[in-house]
Design a protein around this motif. Structure first.
Motif, PDB file in Angstrom:
ATOM      1  N   ILE A 394       4.163 -12.490 -13.132  1.00 19.94           N
ATOM      2  CA  ILE A 394       2.936 -11.939 -12.545  1.00 19.94           C
ATOM      3  C   ILE A 394       2.305 -12.954 -11.601  1.00 19.94           C
ATOM      4  O   ILE A 394       1.793 -12.603 -10.534  1.00 19.94           O
ATOM      5  CB  ILE A 394       1.956 -11.534 -13.662  1.00 19.94           C
ATOM      6  CG1 ILE A 394       2.540 -10.387 -14.493  1.00 19.94           C
ATOM      7  CG2 ILE A 394       0.603 -11.130 -13.076  1.00 19.94           C
ATOM      8  CD1 ILE A 394       1.745 -10.057 -15.743  1.00 19.94           C
ATOM      9  N   ALA A 395       2.363 -14.221 -11.973  1.00 21.39           N
ATOM     10  CA  ALA A 395       1.776 -15.275 -11.136  1.00 21.39           C
ATOM     11  C   ALA A 395       2.596 -15.541  -9.879  1.00 21.39           C
ATOM     12  O   ALA A 395       2.161 -16.313  -9.013  1.00 21.39           O
ATOM     13  CB  ALA A 395       1.638 -16.561 -11.945  1.00 21.39           C
ATOM     14  N   ARG A 396       3.757 -14.917  -9.761  1.00 25.28           N
ATOM     15  CA  ARG A 396       4.587 -15.048  -8.555  1.00 25.28           C
ATOM     16  C   ARG A 396       4.820 -13.695  -7.880  1.00 25.28           C
ATOM     17  O   ARG A 396       5.716 -13.559  -7.046  1.00 25.28           O
ATOM     18  CB  ARG A 396       5.933 -15.683  -8.915  1.00 25.28           C
ATOM     19  CG  ARG A 396       5.838 -17.150  -9.355  1.00 25.28           C
ATOM     20  CD  ARG A 396       7.178 -17.675  -9.806  1.00 25.28           C
ATOM     21  NE  ARG A 396       7.106 -19.089 -10.209  1.00 25.28           N
ATOM     22  CZ  ARG A 396       7.815 -20.070  -9.652  1.00 25.28           C
ATOM     23  NH1 ARG A 396       8.651 -19.796  -8.664  1.00 25.28           N
ATOM     24  NH2 ARG A 396       7.702 -21.317 -10.074  1.00 25.28           N
ATOM     25  N   ASP A 397       4.016 -12.721  -8.230  1.00 26.45           N
ATOM     26  CA  ASP A 397       4.163 -11.367  -7.684  1.00 26.45           C
ATOM     27  C   ASP A 397       3.700 -11.351  -6.223  1.00 26.45           C
ATOM     28  O   ASP A 397       2.536 -11.613  -5.941  1.00 26.45           O
ATOM     29  CB  ASP A 397       3.322 -10.401  -8.520  1.00 26.45           C
ATOM     30  CG  ASP A 397       3.529  -8.945  -8.120  1.00 26.45           C
ATOM     31  OD1 ASP A 397       4.037  -8.688  -7.014  1.00 26.45           O
ATOM     32  OD2 ASP A 397       3.165  -8.073  -8.925  1.00 26.45           O
ATOM     33  N   PRO A 398       4.598 -11.037  -5.275  1.00 23.49           N
ATOM     34  CA  PRO A 398       4.214 -11.062  -3.851  1.00 23.49           C
ATOM     35  C   PRO A 398       3.187 -10.000  -3.477  1.00 23.49           C
ATOM     36  O   PRO A 398       2.557 -10.112  -2.423  1.00 23.49           O
ATOM     37  CB  PRO A 398       5.549 -10.832  -3.121  1.00 23.49           C
ATOM     38  CG  PRO A 398       6.442 -10.178  -4.123  1.00 23.49           C
ATOM     39  CD  PRO A 398       6.023 -10.716  -5.458  1.00 23.49           C
ATOM     40  N   SER A 399       3.010  -8.983  -4.321  1.00 28.40           N
ATOM     41  CA  SER A 399       1.981  -7.980  -4.031  1.00 28.40           C
ATOM     42  C   SER A 399       0.584  -8.497  -4.379  1.00 28.40           C
ATOM     43  O   SER A 399      -0.419  -7.896  -3.980  1.00 28.40           O
ATOM     44  CB  SER A 399       2.264  -6.686  -4.806  1.00 28.40           C
ATOM     45  OG  SER A 399       2.062  -6.867  -6.201  1.00 28.40           O
ATOM     46  N   ILE A 400       0.524  -9.608  -5.103  1.00 29.14           N
ATOM     47  CA  ILE A 400      -0.766 -10.198  -5.498  1.00 29.14           C
ATOM     48  C   ILE A 400      -1.025 -11.505  -4.759  1.00 29.14           C
ATOM     49  O   ILE A 400      -2.146 -11.781  -4.322  1.00 29.14           O
ATOM     50  CB  ILE A 400      -0.780 -10.474  -7.015  1.00 29.14           C
ATOM     51  CG1 ILE A 400      -0.545  -9.185  -7.805  1.00 29.14           C
ATOM     52  CG2 ILE A 400      -2.101 -11.119  -7.440  1.00 29.14           C
ATOM     53  CD1 ILE A 400      -0.369  -9.420  -9.298  1.00 29.14           C
TER      54      ILE A 400
END
Length: 498
Positions: A394-400
């Motif tokens: 989650i901490a590497r999610d490109p959508s975030i």
């Protein structure tokens, strides 16, 4: 030597397949529930074979194919994996009570007084009381502040050790481990213990928690763990651990009454037990379990965070220079940056946040277990299902995150996002009832050490050595190889100066 999961699975596969066919011949049933999408699985072992070499990376890759909510099978155990911020919020906030339980893990249980500590204990009154004692009496902001002198003393000692190396190659990882061990020893146990006294115990715990236990996932084959000696090793280590902590307790009970205002954590726990001031009977094994939680988690995760942060600074000279300039501005030529000045260093805090984002110490957090059936984002999650949150993915999610694979502390400047469990895109310490209660303690150690290391020294790699980023995956994710550097006093470099 740690157990090799893949070797076990494939060497034992023919026998296990026969056993599975016999077992499953009479047990075929279909569910009409709307379960999350599930990748194909092998007989008996389910999806276990897909977890190597690093589960957090493997699960991230699988989520790209099967979606951010997946139903896997680790042996016979159903496991739902969430790799989405919306799912993480559902688990750790909206349905936090439902998912506040822990699955019983055999080896973890043997090392924590039958899972009666804070980390691995099932949700219940005893766990709530023990956590409350830890939060209110051991890890409150005021209590953490009372140990400022300990942190500063140990940081100064480490700096002197580096200075005495006279710019020869030093093992920075080893120095960090020693510092965190000394801080925790003094705060929790009242005095320093030689690292070798506890190193074997802590290393053994880390190794065994990372070992694959067949019985956790295929209960009717749990005898394999006994045959290969896993139970024996865990029980022997549990005894060594208990002997050590019992000795600490007896030492505290036998010492003369001290009038020192700053009590260590053992003093506080024994006082609570003696006075029964909480209305809850704190048993001796509970005190031991709490102390080992503090010692194990406080040493391992803190040193891991510092190690990865310094590694990223070595990889990113621009960031290192900017942080050194901030340190020089705050330090103003003094010999040491005291803890009271850390709040004047926003870039330092951003650097640590960015390190925690890229290198979440426990990337899958600690598994949870549902206590009743619940619907999450349209999917049915049955009671008794294990739940994993891939906080690392989650901490590497490109959508975030913009350019999520890059080390960019600037993303946290003038940003409200923090690691305290209210921003579900960034939960390196978890969130909700099960979040780590020692966040404040861990971060003040990280801040004071990092601030003074970059203030006092310019770090470089020795000779032609490169910087290996290989992970050593276990309960926490360490660097496989230690950080070896040459430390030059910062006053010799204009780049250090603001």
């Amino acid at each position: 030597m740690s157990f090799n999961l893949q070797v076990f699975l494939f060497s034992s596969f023919p026998l296990l397949l026969v056993l599975l066919l016999l077992k499953s011949y009479f047990s075929s049933s279909k569910s009409h529930k709307n379960l999350p999408p599930s990748p194909p699985k092998l007989p008996l072992i389910g999806n276990l074979h897909q977890m190597a070499p690093g589960p957090h990376r493997a699960l991230q890759s699988m989520a790209q194919t099967y979606g951010p909510i997946m139903l896997l099978h680790f042996g016979t155990v159903p496991v739902v994996v969430f790799s989405t911020v919306e799912g993480a919020k559902e688990i750790m906030k909206t349905h936090d009570v439902v998912f506040s339980n822990r699955p019983f893990l055999d080896i973890g249980g043997r090392l924590t007084y039958d899972a009666r500590d804070i980390v691995f204990a099932s949700s219940g009154e005893q766990w709530r009381q023990m956590k409350s004692i830890s939060v209110l009496h051991l890890l409150s902001k005021q209590r953490v502040q009372s140990y400022q002198q300990v942190r500063e003393d140990e940081t100064i000692l480490m700096i002197r050790t580096i200075q005495q190396a006279n710019e020869s190659v030093i093992n920075l990882s080893e120095l960090i481990n020693t510092l965190t061990n000394n801080v925790i020893s003094r705060v929790a146990l009242g005095r320093k213990y030689e690292r070798n006294e506890v190193k074997a115990i802590l290393d053994g715990i880390v190794e065994l928690l990372a070992s694959f236990s067949v019985g956790n996932y295929i209960p009717w084959l749990g005898w394999i763990d006994k045959v290969r000696g896993l139970h024996r090793r865990a029980d022997e280590l549990a005894k060594d651990q208990d002997d050590f902590v019992e000795g600490v307790l007896q030492e505290h009970e036998n010492k003369k009454e001290s009038h020192v205002e700053r009590k260590d954590l053992v003093d506080i726990l024994l006082e609570i037990q003696r006075d029964n001031s909480t209305g809850f009977q704190l048993e001796r094994y509970m005190i031991k379990a709490i102390i080992m939680d503090m010692f194990g988690a406080g040493t391992d995760t803190t040193s891991t965070t510092l190690e990865w942060t310094l590694t990223e600074l070595l990889r990113n000279p621009r960031v290192m220079k900017k942080l050194q300039q901030e340190a020089q501005k705050v330090g103003q030529g003094r010999s040491f940056i005291p803890e009271g000045d850390i709040d004047k260093m926003p870039y330092l805090k951003a650097v640590l946040k960015e390190s925690l984002r890229l290198h979440t110490p426990v990337p899958l957090l600690v598994p949870r277990e549902s206590t009743k059936e619940v619907k999450i984002m349209g999917y049915d999650i049955p009671s008794g299902t294990q739940v994993i949150i891939n906080a690392w993915a989650i901490a590497r999610d490109p959508s975030i995150w913009d350019e999520p694979e890059k080390f960019k502390p600037e993303r946290f400047l003038n940003s409200p996002i923090d690691y305290k469990g209210v921003h579900y895109e960034f939960t390196p310490f978890g969130a909700g009832r099960r979040k780590c209660p020692g966040i404040t303690f861990a971060m003040v150690v990280n801040e004071i050490v990092l601030a003074n290391l970059v203030y006092k020294f310019d770090f470089g790699l020795p000779g032609e050595e490169g910087l290996d980023m290989t992970e050593d995956v276990g309960f926490t994710v360490h660097k496989k190889l230690p950080v070896r550097v040459v430390a030059t006093p910062c006053e010799q470099f204009d780049d250090c100066k603001g």
